[in-house]
Design a protein around this motif. Structure first.
Motif, PDB file in Angstrom:
ATOM      1  N   GLU A   1       0.760  -1.147   0.362  1.00 38.29           N
ATOM      2  CA  GLU A   1       0.057   0.107  -0.300  1.00 38.29           C
ATOM      3  C   GLU A   1       1.062   1.660  -0.318  1.00 38.29           C
ATOM      4  O   GLU A   1       0.379   1.894  -0.506  1.00 38.29           O
ATOM      5  N   ARG A   2       1.657   1.605   0.886  1.00 44.16           N
ATOM      6  CA  ARG A   2       2.757   2.441   1.025  1.00 44.16           C
ATOM      7  C   ARG A   2       3.433   2.386  -0.017  1.00 44.16           C
ATOM      8  O   ARG A   2       3.768   4.071  -0.581  1.00 44.16           O
ATOM      9  N   ARG A   3       3.577   1.793  -1.175  1.00 45.75           N
ATOM     10  CA  ARG A   3       4.638   2.188  -2.781  1.00 45.75           C
ATOM     11  C   ARG A   3       3.495   2.057  -3.613  1.00 45.75           C
ATOM     12  O   ARG A   3       4.122   2.574  -4.425  1.00 45.75           O
ATOM     13  N   VAL A   4       2.344   1.997  -3.402  1.00 42.02           N
ATOM     14  CA  VAL A   4       1.840   1.665  -4.357  1.00 42.02           C
ATOM     15  C   VAL A   4       1.064   3.914  -4.730  1.00 42.02           C
ATOM     16  O   VAL A   4       1.070   4.082  -5.512  1.00 42.02           O
ATOM     17  N   ILE A   5       0.427   3.863  -3.477  1.00 38.30           N
ATOM     18  CA  ILE A   5       0.910   5.017  -3.336  1.00 38.30           C
ATOM     19  C   ILE A   5       1.352   6.099  -3.104  1.00 38.30           C
ATOM     20  O   ILE A   5       1.059   7.513  -3.731  1.00 38.30           O
TER      21      ILE A   5
ATOM     22  N   GLN B   1       1.645   9.061  -6.034  1.00 37.15           N
ATOM     23  CA  GLN B   1       1.678  10.294  -5.741  1.00 37.15           C
ATOM     24  C   GLN B   1       3.288  11.266  -5.938  1.00 37.15           C
ATOM     25  O   GLN B   1       3.812  12.499  -5.800  1.00 37.15           O
ATOM     26  N   GLN B   2       3.929  10.547  -7.199  1.00 41.59           N
ATOM     27  CA  GLN B   2       5.738  10.538  -7.963  1.00 41.59           C
ATOM     28  C   GLN B   2       6.456  10.478  -6.212  1.00 41.59           C
ATOM     29  O   GLN B   2       7.015  11.879  -6.009  1.00 41.59           O
ATOM     30  N   ARG B   3       6.168   9.642  -5.795  1.00 41.80           N
ATOM     31  CA  ARG B   3       7.075   9.209  -4.325  1.00 41.80           C
ATOM     32  C   ARG B   3       7.743   8.070  -4.402  1.00 41.80           C
ATOM     33  O   ARG B   3       7.219   7.052  -4.448  1.00 41.80           O
ATOM     34  N   PRO B   4       8.976   7.758  -3.529  1.00 45.99           N
ATOM     35  CA  PRO B   4       9.440   6.614  -3.487  1.00 45.99           C
ATOM     36  C   PRO B   4       8.842   5.125  -2.868  1.00 45.99           C
ATOM     37  O   PRO B   4       8.744   4.175  -3.398  1.00 45.99           O
ATOM     38  N   GLY B   5       8.276   6.016  -1.875  1.00 44.15           N
ATOM     39  CA  GLY B   5       7.942   4.812  -0.415  1.00 44.15           C
ATOM     40  C   GLY B   5       9.219   4.468   0.437  1.00 44.15           C
ATOM     41  O   GLY B   5      10.175   5.382   0.345  1.00 44.15           O
ATOM     42  N   PRO B   6       8.388   3.347   0.809  1.00 51.52           N
ATOM     43  CA  PRO B   6       9.698   2.514   1.663  1.00 51.52           C
ATOM     44  C   PRO B   6      10.421   2.328   0.802  1.00 51.52           C
ATOM     45  O   PRO B   6       9.734   1.332   0.220  1.00 51.52           O
ATOM     46  N   ASN B   7      11.989   2.314   1.250  1.00 49.28           N
ATOM     47  CA  ASN B   7      12.973   1.992   0.518  1.00 49.28           C
ATOM     48  C   ASN B   7      14.618   1.453   1.255  1.00 49.28           C
ATOM     49  O   ASN B   7      15.189   1.569   0.085  1.00 49.28           O
ATOM     50  N   ARG B   8      14.071   1.767   2.039  1.00 47.73           N
ATOM     51  CA  ARG B   8      15.669   1.699   3.220  1.00 47.73           C
ATOM     52  C   ARG B   8      15.870   0.342   4.035  1.00 47.73           C
ATOM     53  O   ARG B   8      17.354  -0.299   3.550  1.00 47.73           O
TER      54      ARG B   8
ATOM     55  N   PHE C   1      -5.543  -4.521  -3.806  1.00 44.52           N
ATOM     56  CA  PHE C   1      -4.995  -3.132  -5.157  1.00 44.52           C
ATOM     57  C   PHE C   1      -6.400  -2.755  -5.011  1.00 44.52           C
ATOM     58  O   PHE C   1      -5.943  -1.327  -5.221  1.00 44.52           O
ATOM     59  N   PHE C   2      -7.520  -2.591  -5.642  1.00 41.09           N
ATOM     60  CA  PHE C   2      -9.020  -1.981  -5.315  1.00 41.09           C
ATOM     61  C   PHE C   2      -8.805  -1.403  -4.414  1.00 41.09           C
ATOM     62  O   PHE C   2      -8.551   0.150  -4.066  1.00 41.09           O
ATOM     63  N   PHE C   3      -8.554  -1.764  -2.856  1.00 39.85           N
ATOM     64  CA  PHE C   3      -9.070  -0.917  -1.566  1.00 39.85           C
ATOM     65  C   PHE C   3      -7.772   0.350  -1.847  1.00 39.85           C
ATOM     66  O   PHE C   3      -7.972   0.812  -1.119  1.00 39.85           O
ATOM     67  N   VAL C   4      -6.552  -0.351  -2.753  1.00 44.41           N
ATOM     68  CA  VAL C   4      -5.251   0.581  -2.353  1.00 44.41           C
ATOM     69  C   VAL C   4      -5.366   1.867  -3.167  1.00 44.41           C
ATOM     70  O   VAL C   4      -5.029   3.117  -3.185  1.00 44.41           O
ATOM     71  N   TRP C   5      -6.174   1.151  -4.523  1.00 41.34           N
ATOM     72  CA  TRP C   5      -6.070   2.298  -5.081  1.00 41.34           C
ATOM     73  C   TRP C   5      -7.587   2.743  -4.952  1.00 41.34           C
ATOM     74  O   TRP C   5      -7.274   4.581  -5.299  1.00 41.34           O
ATOM     75  N   LEU C   6      -8.373   2.513  -4.629  1.00 40.57           N
ATOM     76  CA  LEU C   6      -9.291   3.456  -3.627  1.00 40.57           C
ATOM     77  C   LEU C   6      -8.625   4.823  -2.976  1.00 40.57           C
ATOM     78  O   LEU C   6      -9.162   6.142  -3.001  1.00 40.57           O
ATOM     79  N   ARG C   7      -7.794   4.408  -1.677  1.00 40.51           N
ATOM     80  CA  ARG C   7      -6.772   5.364  -0.827  1.00 40.51           C
ATOM     81  C   ARG C   7      -6.325   6.531  -1.757  1.00 40.51           C
ATOM     82  O   ARG C   7      -6.381   7.586  -0.919  1.00 40.51           O
ATOM     83  N   GLY C   8      -6.041   6.110  -2.750  1.00 42.30           N
ATOM     84  CA  GLY C   8      -4.980   6.836  -3.222  1.00 42.30           C
ATOM     85  C   GLY C   8      -6.034   7.600  -4.078  1.00 42.30           C
ATOM     86  O   GLY C   8      -4.963   9.251  -4.504  1.00 42.30           O
ATOM     87  N   SER C   9      -7.111   7.492  -4.864  1.00 45.88           N
ATOM     88  CA  SER C   9      -7.503   8.637  -5.942  1.00 45.88           C
ATOM     89  C   SER C   9      -8.743   8.940  -5.244  1.00 45.88           C
ATOM     90  O   SER C   9      -8.889  10.303  -5.514  1.00 45.88           O
TER      91      SER C   9
END
Length: 482
Positions: free
Chosen positions: A61-65, A69-76, A327-335
């Motif tokens: 969810e954090r990566r897809v959103i 939003q044009q940011r990488p999300g957790p990647n460390r 993915f449907f849940f994540v897509w709704l949250r980001g949209s």
């Protein structure tokens, strides 16, 4: 009351052959070759499956959103940031656990446990595959099954509501109480529409057993004939899980964090876990009821006489369908933005429930016509001969009454809203009550009221007395002139 419900259920099942509903010889899955210790192992496997899936979906969810939003999300932490959720869980375990002084300590601790554990229980009746060999025993890839297994999911979801309302009440704070009340009303309201949307599946399959519902979709998935039920279920499952755009119990702009505002450490993490497990549960139920459950897609299922529908292959297809809904849940949250609470509740009570009732009646007529309801002069219903014309007339009158009452109620609500809008003042003072209040549609703001220091009443506009207003004195202090 319980005896009457059981009697009514027996009457419906006895009338099933005459209502165009197919019957099954075995109303649930066969567990004759499943010893008790194997059931414990399967329960442990389901528990681990859900925990690992939760860890992955939070990262997902954090990566897809982030990408949306044009940011990488957790990647460390870990490769591609995969261990970030595990690190956050460890941080929750090590944080200080604070209990408010005004809280009911026992209920305050019990509430998150109820919310989290009830989420796991519902997954017990979900079939994740066909029969497979486990430790020398041929057993269904399902923990248990019941003739009314789907009703168990709805019942357990109702018990899970207690965790939310008890959390809001036991915190001893205003915002958690309001969030708990909101969430309870929201979940109970949308459970009605969710249950009605599943009635069409019961009519098509002739069973409430999840394993039998999956078996009934071997030739045609129920998403095609029950397309409207599927659309209603999609809306209700988002409302049931308190997810955006329906996370009205946790609206930070109105209620801070809602029912879990006063929670921290692992007790907050339990609510967090319960929310994601509920997402998997409603997604698994949607997969079972509408998308053929663990069965492979039609093209793949026809290969080598259904080779890819046997054994452990079902877990793969079930998981793939499950993650489509995630993915449907994540897509709704980001949209989508959060909706207004009164609009959401009105949509549930005044649109979803009446329309779904009409849909259930229509499905019953469709199934009846497919089985010769209108080709004979009499129909046998619960051992009684009823003329076809009488039954059709009564049904048409009932549908017309439902549709008429729904239209009348909507028009009445529109008239009341129009009358209320006429009584609204065209100009409002945003600070009249001491707190900033935004204008309603059609209203404009007048110059704010300023309260003079030492004065007993608010004075509109710029004050003419010699005292310094609160607003002016604050500005002077900020400019260094105070």
């Amino acid at each position: 009351m319980a005896t009457g419900a059981v009697t009514e259920l027996h009457g419906i099942l006895a009338a099933a052959p005459h209502l165009g509903v197919p019957t099954v010889d075995n109303p649930k899955a066969d567990f004759t070759d499943t010893p008790w210790w194997l059931s414990l192992i399967k329960a442990l496997i389901i528990f681990v499956y859900l925990l690992i899936s939760t860890l992955l979906v939070i990262w997902f969810e954090r990566r897809v959103i982030g990408r949306m939003q044009q940011r990488p999300g957790p990647n460390r932490t870990g490769p591609f940031g995969l261990l970030q959720t595990l690190a956050d869980g460890m941080k929750s375990m090590l944080k200080e656990d604070v209990t408010p002084a005004a809280a009911d300590k026992l209920i305050f601790t019990l509430a998150p446990l109820i919310a989290a554990t009830m989420a796991f229980v519902s997954f017990a009746i979900i079939p994740m595959g066909d029969k497979a060999s486990m430790f020398g025993h041929l057993t269904p890839l399902q923990l248990t099954d019941l003739p009314v297994a789907v009703l168990l999911v709805l019942a357990v979801a109702s018990v899970g509501v207690y965790g939310i309302i008890l959390a809001g009440w036991s915190s001893g704070s205003t915002y958690p109480l309001l969030g708990g009340l909101r969430s309870t009303a929201q979940i109970i309201s949308y459970e009605i529409a969710m249950g009605l949307s599943l009635v069409a599946i019961f009519i098509y399959s002739g069973s409430m057993s999840t394993s039998q519902i999956v078996s009934g979709q071997s030739s045609l998935w129920y998403i095609i004939p029950a397309f409207f039920s599927f659309a209603v279920y999609l809306v209700t499952m988002v409302g049931e899980t308190n997810r955006l755009p329906f996370d009205l119990a946790e609206g930070e702009g109105e209620l801070t964090g809602g029912f879990h505002t006063e929670y921290g450490s692992m007790r907050f993490a339990m609510f967090f876990l319960g929310e994601y497990i509920n997402m998997f549960t409603v997604s698994a139920l949607a997969t079972t009821m509408f998308l053929g459950g663990w069965q492979a897609p039609p093209g793949i299922a026809a290969i080598n006489d259904g080779m890819f529908n046997q054994g452990w292959w079902g877990v793969l297809w079930f998981t793939a369908k499950l993650w489509i809904f995630m993915f449907f849940f994540v897509w709704l949250r980001g949209s989508l933005p959060r909706v207004r609470y009164d609009q959401f509740m009105r949509f549930g009570w005044k649109f979803l429930i009446p329309v779904t009732l009409l849909w259930v009646v229509a499905v019953a007529f469709i199934r009846g016509s497919q089985n010769g309801w209108f080709g004979t002069s009499f129909i046998t219903v619960v051992n009684r001969q009823i003329p076809t014309a009488t039954l059709v007339a009564v049904s048409v009158i009932a549908v017309a009454a439902l549709a008429g009452s729904w239209i009348w109620d909507n028009k009445r609500a529109d008239r009341l809203e129009a009358a209320t809008a006429l009584r609204r003042p065209s100009e409002v003072d945003p600070f009249a009550g001491g707190y900033p209040v935004p204008p309603l549609p059609g209203q404009t703001l007048r110059e704010p009221t300023r309260v003079a220091v030492g004065a007993g009443a608010p004075v509109a506009g710029r004050t003419t007395d010699t005292s310094t207003t609160v607003l002016e004195s604050t500005t002077a202090q900020e400019d260094g002139r105070g």
